[in-house]
Motif scaffolding. Structure first.
Motif, PDB file in Angstrom:
ATOM      1  N   LEU A 114       0.806  -1.217   0.000  1.00  0.00           N
ATOM      2  CA  LEU A 114       0.000   0.000   0.000  1.00  0.00           C
ATOM      3  C   LEU A 114       0.841   1.270   0.000  1.00  0.00           C
ATOM      4  O   LEU A 114       0.555   2.215  -0.740  1.00  0.00           O
ATOM      5  CB  LEU A 114      -0.898   0.031   1.227  1.00  0.00           C
ATOM      6  N   ASP A 115       1.910   1.284   0.810  1.00  0.00           N
ATOM      7  CA  ASP A 115       2.693   2.516   0.897  1.00  0.00           C
ATOM      8  C   ASP A 115       3.310   2.861  -0.445  1.00  0.00           C
ATOM      9  O   ASP A 115       3.322   4.020  -0.856  1.00  0.00           O
ATOM     10  CB  ASP A 115       3.775   2.381   1.967  1.00  0.00           C
ATOM     11  N   GLU A 116       3.796   1.825  -1.122  1.00  0.00           N
ATOM     12  CA  GLU A 116       4.407   2.069  -2.428  1.00  0.00           C
ATOM     13  C   GLU A 116       3.371   2.567  -3.446  1.00  0.00           C
ATOM     14  O   GLU A 116       3.652   3.431  -4.271  1.00  0.00           O
ATOM     15  CB  GLU A 116       5.059   0.774  -2.913  1.00  0.00           C
ATOM     16  N   MET A 117       2.161   2.023  -3.373  1.00  0.00           N
ATOM     17  CA  MET A 117       1.123   2.418  -4.336  1.00  0.00           C
ATOM     18  C   MET A 117       0.726   3.874  -4.174  1.00  0.00           C
ATOM     19  O   MET A 117       0.164   4.482  -5.065  1.00  0.00           O
ATOM     20  CB  MET A 117      -0.150   1.614  -4.100  1.00  0.00           C
ATOM     21  N   LEU A 118       0.959   4.389  -2.954  1.00  0.00           N
ATOM     22  CA  LEU A 118       0.376   5.686  -2.631  1.00  0.00           C
ATOM     23  C   LEU A 118       1.327   6.867  -2.760  1.00  0.00           C
ATOM     24  O   LEU A 118       0.935   8.002  -2.534  1.00  0.00           O
ATOM     25  CB  LEU A 118      -0.194   5.645  -1.210  1.00  0.00           C
ATOM     26  N   VAL A 119       2.612   6.613  -3.090  1.00  0.00           N
ATOM     27  CA  VAL A 119       3.518   7.756  -3.170  1.00  0.00           C
ATOM     28  C   VAL A 119       3.144   8.663  -4.351  1.00  0.00           C
ATOM     29  O   VAL A 119       2.666   8.188  -5.380  1.00  0.00           O
ATOM     30  CB  VAL A 119       5.015   7.346  -3.285  1.00  0.00           C
ATOM     31  N   PHE A 120       3.362   9.938  -4.179  1.00  0.00           N
ATOM     32  CA  PHE A 120       2.997  10.914  -5.214  1.00  0.00           C
ATOM     33  C   PHE A 120       4.054  10.990  -6.306  1.00  0.00           C
ATOM     34  O   PHE A 120       3.781  11.462  -7.395  1.00  0.00           O
ATOM     35  CB  PHE A 120       2.788  12.298  -4.596  1.00  0.00           C
ATOM     36  N   GLU A 121       5.284  10.603  -5.977  1.00  0.00           N
ATOM     37  CA  GLU A 121       6.314  10.577  -7.017  1.00  0.00           C
ATOM     38  C   GLU A 121       6.657   9.120  -7.266  1.00  0.00           C
ATOM     39  O   GLU A 121       7.004   8.396  -6.352  1.00  0.00           O
ATOM     40  CB  GLU A 121       7.592  11.315  -6.582  1.00  0.00           C
ATOM     41  N   GLY A 122       6.579   8.718  -8.506  1.00  0.00           N
ATOM     42  CA  GLY A 122       6.825   7.316  -8.801  1.00  0.00           C
ATOM     43  C   GLY A 122       5.765   6.884  -9.773  1.00  0.00           C
ATOM     44  O   GLY A 122       4.914   7.687 -10.156  1.00  0.00           O
ATOM     45  N   GLU A 123       5.789   5.623 -10.147  1.00  0.00           N
ATOM     46  CA  GLU A 123       4.846   5.189 -11.173  1.00  0.00           C
ATOM     47  C   GLU A 123       3.536   4.775 -10.524  1.00  0.00           C
ATOM     48  O   GLU A 123       3.179   3.604 -10.512  1.00  0.00           O
ATOM     49  CB  GLU A 123       5.475   4.061 -11.972  1.00  0.00           C
ATOM     50  N   LEU A 147       1.760   7.290 -17.941  1.00  0.00           N
ATOM     51  CA  LEU A 147       2.975   7.613 -17.190  1.00  0.00           C
ATOM     52  C   LEU A 147       3.929   8.429 -18.063  1.00  0.00           C
ATOM     53  O   LEU A 147       4.541   9.389 -17.602  1.00  0.00           O
ATOM     54  CB  LEU A 147       3.669   6.336 -16.699  1.00  0.00           C
ATOM     55  N   LYS A 148       4.044   8.045 -19.336  1.00  0.00           N
ATOM     56  CA  LYS A 148       4.927   8.789 -20.243  1.00  0.00           C
ATOM     57  C   LYS A 148       4.433  10.219 -20.416  1.00  0.00           C
ATOM     58  O   LYS A 148       5.230  11.163 -20.406  1.00  0.00           O
ATOM     59  CB  LYS A 148       4.948   8.120 -21.629  1.00  0.00           C
ATOM     60  N   VAL A 149       3.132  10.349 -20.597  1.00  0.00           N
ATOM     61  CA  VAL A 149       2.572  11.690 -20.773  1.00  0.00           C
ATOM     62  C   VAL A 149       2.876  12.537 -19.539  1.00  0.00           C
ATOM     63  O   VAL A 149       3.340  13.681 -19.640  1.00  0.00           O
ATOM     64  CB  VAL A 149       1.043  11.630 -21.018  1.00  0.00           C
ATOM     65  N   ALA A 150       2.644  11.960 -18.360  1.00  0.00           N
ATOM     66  CA  ALA A 150       2.857  12.720 -17.129  1.00  0.00           C
ATOM     67  C   ALA A 150       4.329  13.113 -16.988  1.00  0.00           C
ATOM     68  O   ALA A 150       4.646  14.245 -16.631  1.00  0.00           O
ATOM     69  CB  ALA A 150       2.396  11.901 -15.920  1.00  0.00           C
ATOM     70  N   LYS A 151       5.220  12.182 -17.293  1.00  0.00           N
ATOM     71  CA  LYS A 151       6.652  12.488 -17.170  1.00  0.00           C
ATOM     72  C   LYS A 151       7.065  13.597 -18.115  1.00  0.00           C
ATOM     73  O   LYS A 151       7.758  14.539 -17.731  1.00  0.00           O
ATOM     74  CB  LYS A 151       7.489  11.240 -17.488  1.00  0.00           C
TER      75      LYS A 151
END
Ligand code: ARG
Length: 559
Positions: A434-443, A508-512
């Motif tokens: 869950l913690d990994e899913m919720l980070v704002f920076e990352g995929e 993800l590409k668009v956001a990056k």
């Protein structure tokens, strides 16, 4: 995308070929000095009985477009040189004009696809496997609709089978009606686990369970009543999960709906001469298909999972006349679907060739299958609630004054789980963290949602409400524009490959790329390009929002 502009341009001069045929012939020249796209005239020369050189020359003289700065015949080829600024303008403004309908196509021509998805088992907790089926299936339905299909979502609830005999037996033996009424899923699951541990000590219980199911199949009043109460309580609990996910269904016909129609299926199998007796059971042998036999009826006359699937598919065909039928079910059921589909081929069912099992991998926790073994119940509803409350903490840390915090936290918490699942190839096993899913920076889902909200906030700050693109000189913008304009192609590919991950990875590409652009360009600073920069930002929000919608996610405007 330049190809499609070229084929549109050519189609007026080349009526003997369809736009698709022209597009198929187009090439990307090896050398830059030959332009962006090249049209070889050999096929046309054959049709028109003239030399390809002659045709290339004529076409280059007759064609023109404001998007193209030069059209040149070189031998048998027509070479097109695009004007990037003009093309960019065309592309961005098209996205803005079409808005959320950008990327839709009519490839499906309204044909119906029946999708079997979610399909949890009553009296058991909603498992992580069923979550995957729900999330992947729902996204495939949204992608299918975007491709012009009519998707029918069928929740084939697992509400029939020997296990209900066992459960009724356990309930009558050890159950407390009040406890079950209060906490149905947990209590029933505990009873089910108890049945199995008791049956290990005393194998005769298995026989009692089977008998109880027989009673249920022949319509024993008391048993039917108990079964019905289990089902109602379960559906109520499942509905909470569906509400959190924001998912609904067109049909709730579960396995039990076919109890009375099973004999008809068995008769067709009989007429075709497919049934064989084996050890008192009735089976269809699938030796030539290299599969284990498909069990149709047990020794005690009870029907099986496969019998019900065979019956259900005829019913679905009758109801929907589907052009395809999808079964979004974990890969551990691959053999089952191969068996069922093979039996239908032997039956020469008119739909036998359009059935597709769409499998997926497991959910893992610390590398192990997440399961409801031995009474260790993981309640999905609790997992979702936890994700929502963690999302809320993350949001408050950044933006304590956010209006409608709770609604946004729900969208982010749920979006995180959806995206974590959908960004991976569906056959992969996925680790639940869950913690990994919720980070704002990352995929992550929150990263996409946050990027979208940042773009929205720029638009708000600008004070504008209509956007038009004319010219933007930053080198990153051309890359970003081309990426945005490839969305329709991603939508097609995602459907063809039955792969929401294509959309997820694309977003993800668009956001990056947008975040890079944003860090390099002062979007709101006054200049003659400001209006176009804002238009580009607006186009980014259109794509991110519509892309997330295809994954079943919401895109809050502020977070
Ligand atoms: N209820 C089943 C299970 O949990 C899944 C049903 C899948 N759909 C089907 N048509 N067999 O295993």
């Amino acid at each position: 995308m330049l190809h499609s502009l070229c084929s549109t341009l050519l189609s007026s001069e080349v009526p003997c070929l369809s736009k698709e045929e022209i597009e198929h012939l187009l090439e990307k020249p090896k050398h830059r000095e030959h332009g962006d796209v090249s049209f070889p005239c050999f096929a046309l020369a054959n049709l028109r009985k003239t030399s390809p050189q002659q045709i290339a020359k004529e076409l280059s003289q007759n064609l023109s477009s404001p998007l193209v700065r030069k059209i040149e015949a070189v031998g048998p080829y027509v070479n097109f040189f695009f004007d990037p600024a003009a093309v960019a303008k065309e592309m961005v403004n098209e996205i803005l004009a079409k808005d959320s309908s950008f990327g839709s196509n009519q490839n499906g021509d309204g044909a119906t696809i029946a999708v079997d998805l979610s399909s949890p088992n009553i009296a058991k907790p909603f498992s992580m496997g069923h979550l995957r089926s729900t999330v992947i299936g729902n996204s495939l339905c949204l992608i299918g609709e975007k491709n012009g299909y009519q998707m029918v979502k069928i929740n084939y609830v697992g509400d029939w089978g020997t296990q209900f005999g066992k459960l009724i037996y356990a309930y009558l033996q050890w159950g407390h009606p009040e406890k079950v009424a209060q906490n149905p899923i947990e209590e029933l699951f505990t009873l089910y686990v108890k049945f199995h541990s008791e049956a290990e000590k005393d194998p005769s219980l298995e026989e009692d369970g089977r008998k109880a199911f027989q009673q249920l199949e022949v319509g024993n009043q008391e048993y039917s009543q108990i079964w019905k109460s289990f089902k109602e309580a379960s559906l109520l609990a499942f509905q909470k999960v569906y509400d959190l996910l924001g998912i609904s269904f067109d049909s709730w016909k579960g396995e039990s709906a076919y109890n009375e129609k099973m004999e008809a299926t068995i008769s067709i199998l009989e007429e075709k001469g497919l049934l064989v007796e084996s050890d008192g059971a009735i089976i269809v042998t699938l030796e030539n298909e290299n599969l284990p036999p498909c069990l149709i009826k047990k020794r005690d006359g009870a029907t099986l999972y496969a019998t019900r699937d065979l019956t259900a598919v005829y019913d679905r065909y009758h109801d929907y006349h589907f052009s395809h039928a999808f079964y979004v079910v974990g890969h551990e059921q691959s053999i089952h679907f191969k068996q069922v589909f093979s039996v239908l081929k032997k039956l020469e069912a008119p739909f036998a060739d359009v059935l597709e099992h769409i499998p997926f991998g497991l959910y893992l926790k610390d590398g192990q299958k997440m399961s409801t073994r031995k009474g260790r119940v993981i309640l999905l509803e609790e997992v979702l609630e936890e994700s929502i409350s963690k999302a809320q903490q993350n949001i408050v840390a950044r933006n304590p004054d956010l209006p409608n915090l709770q609604e946004v936290a729900k969208q982010v918490g749920v979006g995180a789980i959806l995206f974590h699942d959908l960004k991976q190839d569906r056959m992969n096993s996925i680790e639940f963290d869950l913690d990994e899913m919720l980070v704002f920076e990352g995929e992550t889902g929150p990263y996409l949602q946050y990027t979208h909200a940042r773009a929205q906030s720029l638009l708000r700050k600008s004070g504008e409400d209509s956007f038009h693109f004319s010219y933007e000189s930053h080198e990153k913008s051309w890359e970003l524009i081309k990426l945005l304009y490839s969305f329709p192609n991603q939508v097609k590919q995602a459907f063809v490959k039955r792969s929401p991950a294509i959309i997820a990875q694309y977003l993800l590409k668009v956001a990056k790329l947008f975040n890079q652009y944003y860090s390099q360009v002062k979007i709101l600073s006054e200049s003659e390009e400001k209006e176009s920069r804002l238009a580009l930002v607006k186009a980014v929000t259109v794509i991110l929002k519509e892309g997330m919608r295809l994954l079943g996610m919401k895109a809050p405007d502020q977070m």
